[in-house]
Structures are given as structure tokens and as C-alpha cells.
Design a protein around this motif. Structure first.
Motif, PDB file in Angstrom:
ATOM      1  N   LEU A 176       0.858  -1.180   0.000  1.00 31.50           N
ATOM      2  CA  LEU A 176       0.000   0.000   0.000  1.00 31.50           C
ATOM      3  C   LEU A 176       0.898   1.235   0.000  1.00 31.50           C
ATOM      4  CD1 LEU A 176      -2.346  -1.272   2.823  1.00 31.50           C
ATOM      5  CD2 LEU A 176      -2.970  -1.111   0.415  1.00 31.50           C
ATOM      6  N   LEU A 177       0.714   2.111  -0.976  1.00 31.71           N
ATOM      7  CA  LEU A 177       1.547   3.301  -1.125  1.00 31.71           C
ATOM      8  C   LEU A 177       0.688   4.523  -0.799  1.00 31.71           C
ATOM      9  CD1 LEU A 177       3.262   2.299  -4.493  1.00 31.71           C
ATOM     10  CD2 LEU A 177       3.931   1.710  -2.161  1.00 31.71           C
ATOM     11  N   VAL A 178       1.114   5.291   0.212  1.00 29.83           N
ATOM     12  CA  VAL A 178       0.255   6.342   0.771  1.00 29.83           C
ATOM     13  C   VAL A 178       0.965   7.695   0.651  1.00 29.83           C
ATOM     14  CG1 VAL A 178      -1.167   7.002   2.737  1.00 29.83           C
ATOM     15  CG2 VAL A 178      -0.562   4.590   2.412  1.00 29.83           C
ATOM     16  N   HIS A 179       0.374   8.582  -0.133  1.00 26.02           N
ATOM     17  CA  HIS A 179       0.999   9.889  -0.420  1.00 26.02           C
ATOM     18  C   HIS A 179       0.746  10.902   0.692  1.00 26.02           C
ATOM     19  CE1 HIS A 179      -2.787  11.962  -1.494  1.00 26.02           C
ATOM     20  NE2 HIS A 179      -3.137  10.840  -2.120  1.00 26.02           N
ATOM     21  N   GLY A 180       1.402  12.043   0.565  1.00 16.99           N
ATOM     22  CA  GLY A 180       1.295  13.104   1.554  1.00 16.99           C
ATOM     23  C   GLY A 180       0.154  14.070   1.286  1.00 16.99           C
ATOM     24  N   PHE A 181       0.127  15.175   2.035  1.00 19.06           N
ATOM     25  CA  PHE A 181      -0.917  16.185   1.838  1.00 19.06           C
ATOM     26  C   PHE A 181      -0.412  17.243   0.858  1.00 19.06           C
ATOM     27  CE2 PHE A 181       1.375  19.279   4.179  1.00 19.06           C
ATOM     28  CZ  PHE A 181       0.667  20.472   4.184  1.00 19.06           C
ATOM     29  N   ASN A 182      -1.309  18.124   0.433  1.00 17.46           N
ATOM     30  CA  ASN A 182      -0.992  19.155  -0.558  1.00 17.46           C
ATOM     31  C   ASN A 182      -0.455  18.524  -1.841  1.00 17.46           C
ATOM     32  OD1 ASN A 182      -0.885  21.773  -1.539  1.00 17.46           O
ATOM     33  ND2 ASN A 182       1.181  22.134  -0.791  1.00 17.46           N
ATOM     34  N   ALA A 221      -6.225  -2.717   3.732  1.00 16.32           N
ATOM     35  CA  ALA A 221      -5.260  -3.719   4.194  1.00 16.32           C
ATOM     36  C   ALA A 221      -5.962  -5.028   4.536  1.00 16.32           C
ATOM     37  CB  ALA A 221      -4.495  -3.188   5.409  1.00 16.32           C
ATOM     38  N   LYS A 222      -7.105  -4.938   5.208  1.00 17.87           N
ATOM     39  CA  LYS A 222      -7.865  -6.145   5.553  1.00 17.87           C
ATOM     40  C   LYS A 222      -8.323  -6.876   4.302  1.00 17.87           C
ATOM     41  CE  LYS A 222      -9.367  -4.211   9.945  1.00 17.87           C
ATOM     42  NZ  LYS A 222     -10.438  -3.510  10.671  1.00 17.87           N
ATOM     43  N   ASN A 223      -8.816  -6.124   3.315  1.00 19.84           N
ATOM     44  CA  ASN A 223      -9.270  -6.744   2.063  1.00 19.84           C
ATOM     45  C   ASN A 223      -8.122  -7.411   1.319  1.00 19.84           C
ATOM     46  OD1 ASN A 223     -11.908  -5.957   2.514  1.00 19.84           O
ATOM     47  ND2 ASN A 223     -11.734  -4.082   1.316  1.00 19.84           N
ATOM     48  N   ALA A 224      -6.967  -6.746   1.292  1.00 15.43           N
ATOM     49  CA  ALA A 224      -5.798  -7.320   0.614  1.00 15.43           C
ATOM     50  C   ALA A 224      -5.355  -8.605   1.301  1.00 15.43           C
ATOM     51  CB  ALA A 224      -4.655  -6.306   0.581  1.00 15.43           C
ATOM     52  N   LYS A 225      -5.387  -8.607   2.621  1.00 17.00           N
ATOM     53  CA  LYS A 225      -4.978  -9.794   3.386  1.00 17.00           C
ATOM     54  C   LYS A 225      -5.939 -10.952   3.127  1.00 17.00           C
ATOM     55  CE  LYS A 225      -2.140  -9.707   6.777  1.00 17.00           C
ATOM     56  NZ  LYS A 225      -0.689  -9.961   6.813  1.00 17.00           N
ATOM     57  N   LEU A 226      -7.236 -10.653   3.118  1.00 15.20           N
ATOM     58  CA  LEU A 226      -8.238 -11.694   2.872  1.00 15.20           C
ATOM     59  C   LEU A 226      -8.157 -12.238   1.450  1.00 15.20           C
ATOM     60  CD1 LEU A 226     -11.366 -10.187   4.677  1.00 15.20           C
ATOM     61  CD2 LEU A 226     -10.137 -12.266   5.310  1.00 15.20           C
ATOM     62  N   THR A 240      -2.771   1.983  14.596  1.00 17.45           N
ATOM     63  CA  THR A 240      -2.979   2.146  16.037  1.00 17.45           C
ATOM     64  C   THR A 240      -4.451   2.245  16.419  1.00 17.45           C
ATOM     65  OG1 THR A 240      -2.678   4.555  15.863  1.00 17.45           O
ATOM     66  CG2 THR A 240      -0.734   3.231  16.444  1.00 17.45           C
ATOM     67  N   LEU A 241      -5.264   2.882  15.573  1.00 15.90           N
ATOM     68  CA  LEU A 241      -6.678   3.075  15.910  1.00 15.90           C
ATOM     69  C   LEU A 241      -7.607   2.038  15.291  1.00 15.90           C
ATOM     70  CD1 LEU A 241      -7.151   6.951  15.577  1.00 15.90           C
ATOM     71  CD2 LEU A 241      -6.658   5.616  17.632  1.00 15.90           C
ATOM     72  N   TYR A 242      -7.248   1.551  14.101  1.00 14.62           N
ATOM     73  CA  TYR A 242      -8.195   0.735  13.337  1.00 14.62           C
ATOM     74  C   TYR A 242      -7.693  -0.682  13.055  1.00 14.62           C
ATOM     75  CZ  TYR A 242     -10.255   5.322  12.783  1.00 14.62           C
ATOM     76  OH  TYR A 242     -10.802   6.558  13.040  1.00 14.62           O
ATOM     77  N   GLY A 243      -6.614  -1.086  13.681  1.00 14.21           N
ATOM     78  CA  GLY A 243      -6.164  -2.467  13.588  1.00 14.21           C
ATOM     79  C   GLY A 243      -5.785  -2.934  12.203  1.00 14.21           C
ATOM     80  N   ALA A 244      -5.232  -2.053  11.396  1.00 11.42           N
ATOM     81  CA  ALA A 244      -4.824  -2.451  10.044  1.00 11.42           C
ATOM     82  C   ALA A 244      -3.826  -3.596  10.112  1.00 11.42           C
ATOM     83  CB  ALA A 244      -4.211  -1.257   9.304  1.00 11.42           C
ATOM     84  N   PRO A 245      -4.085  -4.712   9.418  1.00  6.05           N
ATOM     85  CA  PRO A 245      -3.178  -5.864   9.463  1.00  6.05           C
ATOM     86  C   PRO A 245      -1.997  -5.694   8.504  1.00  6.05           C
ATOM     87  CG  PRO A 245      -5.055  -6.401   8.101  1.00  6.05           C
ATOM     88  CD  PRO A 245      -5.283  -5.003   8.612  1.00  6.05           C
ATOM     89  N   ILE A 246      -1.149  -4.745   8.834  1.00  2.00           N
ATOM     90  CA  ILE A 246       0.021  -4.426   8.015  1.00  2.00           C
ATOM     91  C   ILE A 246       1.243  -5.027   8.701  1.00  2.00           C
ATOM     92  CG2 ILE A 246       1.468  -2.546   7.164  1.00  2.00           C
ATOM     93  CD1 ILE A 246      -1.125  -0.862   6.958  1.00  2.00           C
ATOM     94  N   ASP A 247       2.018  -5.793   7.948  1.00  2.56           N
ATOM     95  CA  ASP A 247       3.131  -6.548   8.527  1.00  2.56           C
ATOM     96  C   ASP A 247       4.387  -5.699   8.740  1.00  2.56           C
ATOM     97  OD1 ASP A 247       2.058  -9.426   8.509  1.00  2.56           O
ATOM     98  OD2 ASP A 247       1.612  -8.708   6.495  1.00  2.56           O
ATOM     99  N   ARG A 248       4.698  -4.862   7.747  1.00  2.00           N
ATOM    100  CA  ARG A 248       5.894  -4.022   7.833  1.00  2.00           C
ATOM    101  C   ARG A 248       5.572  -2.658   7.242  1.00  2.00           C
ATOM    102  NH1 ARG A 248      10.898  -7.197   8.595  1.00  2.00           N
ATOM    103  NH2 ARG A 248      12.093  -5.494   7.726  1.00  2.00           N
ATOM    104  N   VAL A 249       6.309  -1.639   7.697  1.00  2.00           N
ATOM    105  CA  VAL A 249       6.034  -0.261   7.288  1.00  2.00           C
ATOM    106  C   VAL A 249       7.337   0.435   6.927  1.00  2.00           C
ATOM    107  CG1 VAL A 249       5.235   1.984   8.140  1.00  2.00           C
ATOM    108  CG2 VAL A 249       3.946  -0.061   8.710  1.00  2.00           C
ATOM    109  N   ALA A 250       7.264   1.308   5.919  1.00  2.00           N
ATOM    110  CA  ALA A 250       8.354   2.240   5.618  1.00  2.00           C
ATOM    111  C   ALA A 250       7.797   3.656   5.687  1.00  2.00           C
ATOM    112  CB  ALA A 250       8.940   1.967   4.230  1.00  2.00           C
ATOM    113  N   TYR A 251       8.438   4.490   6.499  1.00  2.00           N
ATOM    114  CA  TYR A 251       8.090   5.898   6.591  1.00  2.00           C
ATOM    115  C   TYR A 251       9.174   6.691   5.861  1.00  2.00           C
ATOM    116  CZ  TYR A 251       4.813   4.983  10.511  1.00  2.00           C
ATOM    117  OH  TYR A 251       3.784   4.551  11.310  1.00  2.00           O
ATOM    118  N   VAL A 252       8.792   7.443   4.842  1.00  2.00           N
ATOM    119  CA  VAL A 252       9.731   8.279   4.103  1.00  2.00           C
ATOM    120  C   VAL A 252       9.430   9.736   4.434  1.00  2.00           C
ATOM    121  CG1 VAL A 252      10.651   8.889   1.828  1.00  2.00           C
ATOM    122  CG2 VAL A 252       9.833   6.547   2.257  1.00  2.00           C
TER     123      VAL A 252
END
Length: 199
Positions: A8-14, A65-70, A93-105
Motif C-alpha cells: 500500500l503506497l500512501v501519499h502526503g498532503f498538498n 489492508a484487511k481486504n488485501a490480506k483476505l 494504532t486506531l483501526y487495527g490495520a493488518p500491516i506486517d511491515r512499514v516504511a516511513y519516508v
């Protein structure tokens, strides 16, 4: 034959291009490793909309994330840039996303925050000269901060810092320059290999 793993690739604001100029540019580097990618679109947001919409987007990301895992029964990773890291943080932290590993750029996050307990590992790619996150810490009642300048500061052993300004053969000093052509070919394989290591 196994289904591809999912990133899952998540972009920034603006961002007016839904991440096409930043995180989506990493998709081909995942695809050649037999990973599917989902560029998570949030549309353009200003600072006020970040306050009012980040949690809604985080809930959507957790569902994705849940849909991708299923669907694939394979590991799911997430890579965020700037405010995208804040959305990943909230999703885990709030919604229990089943994400195994994360990269913060260049994360716009307070420097001591960690993702939810389902996350096995988090790589933080930071630049001490990153100016936008320097000011992010002054926003009141918000999880934004200067992790994109300092790296993670804390004791959680799931967190690994990578100074992409000073510690590599190519230097990435600015908030979004990792996605520029001359830096992308160097940093994309590094970031992705760290992210998917062991999966």
C-alpha cells in the motif's frame, strides 16, 4: 501459484496528483519483485483538511489492508510519505490495520511515535535538512512532528532509522526529492528491499 504480496503506497498532503509524482513512482520497483501495489488515493488536502480527514482516510486504509490480506492471504506492507505516514500510523494504532511491515519516508510524525502492535518492523527514512516537517511539530493537537528530520527517537526495537541525506552514496536532502529520477533509481531499491526483507 501463490498470489502476489501487496504494498500500500500512501501519499502526503498538498498533493494534487494522488501520489503519482511521489509514492506511485515506486510501484514498478515492487512489481518487478512480484508485489502488487495499491496507490492509496486521498485527494488534495490542505492543513485544515488533514485535521478533519486523516482519521477517515486511516479507516479506509485499514479496510484496504484487511481486504488485501483476505484476498491474497499474503503479507501486506505499507509505504508512506509525509502525511501518508500519519495516516498509516492511525490505521495501525486506531483501526487495527493488518500491516506486517512499514516504511516511513520523511514522515510528518512526532519523533517518538510507533505503529500499532501488528506491525513487525518499521524503517524510517529521514533527512536532517527536511524543512516542511520542521514546522509540522508546531501544529497544535496533532500527531505531526519532525520525525522526517530526526528519525525515530525512542526505545522500540522494531524501529530502524536510515539517514538518506548523510549515510548513502547518493544524498536525499529534501522532503520529496527521493522521487526525482536521479535519486529514485538509487533509493527505491534500498527502501523496498529493507521493507520486504524476510517476507
Amino acid at each position: 501459484m501463490d498470489q502476489p504480496k501487496v504494498a500500500l503506497l500512501v501519499h502526503g498532503f498538498n498533493v494534487r496528483d494522488n501520489g503519482l509524482g511521489t509514492v506511485a513512482r515506486l510501484a514498478p520497483y515492487f512489481n518487478v519483485r512480484n508485489w502488487d501495489t495499491i496507490v492509496f488515493r486521498m485527494g488534495w488536502m490542505d492543513v485544515l483538511q488533514v485535521y478533519t480527514q486523516n482519521k477517515r482516510h486511516a479507516k479506509r486504509l485499514a479496510e484496504a489492508a484487511k481486504n488485501a490480506k483476505l484476498r491474497n492471504n499474503q503479507p501486506v506492507v505499507a509505504l508512506g510519505h509525509s502525511n501518508g505516514c500519519a495516516v498509516i500510523h492511525l490505521a495501525t494504532t486506531l483501526y487495527g490495520a493488518p500491516i506486517d511491515r512499514v516504511a516511513y519516508v520523511n514522515p510528518a510524525l512526532e519523533k517518538d511515535l510507533v505503529p500499532g502492535s501488528a506491525v513487525d518492523h518499521c524503517d524510517v527514512w529521514y533527512s536532517p535538512s527536511d524543512t516542511p516537517v520542521k514546522w509540522a511539530r508546531y501544529l497544535p493537537k496533532h500527531i505531526w512532528g519532525e520525525m522526517g528530520r530526526t528519525g525515530y527517537v525512542g526505545e522500540d526495537d522494531r524501529m530502524d532509522n536510515h539517514n538518506k541525506q548523510d549515510d548513502f552514496l547518493v544524498s536525499s536532502k529534501k522532503h520529496s526529492d527521493f522521487a526525482k529520477a536521479e535519486k529514485l533509481t538509487y533509493f527505491a531499491p534500498l527502501i523496498i528491499n529493507q521493507l520486504v526483507y524476510g517476507l
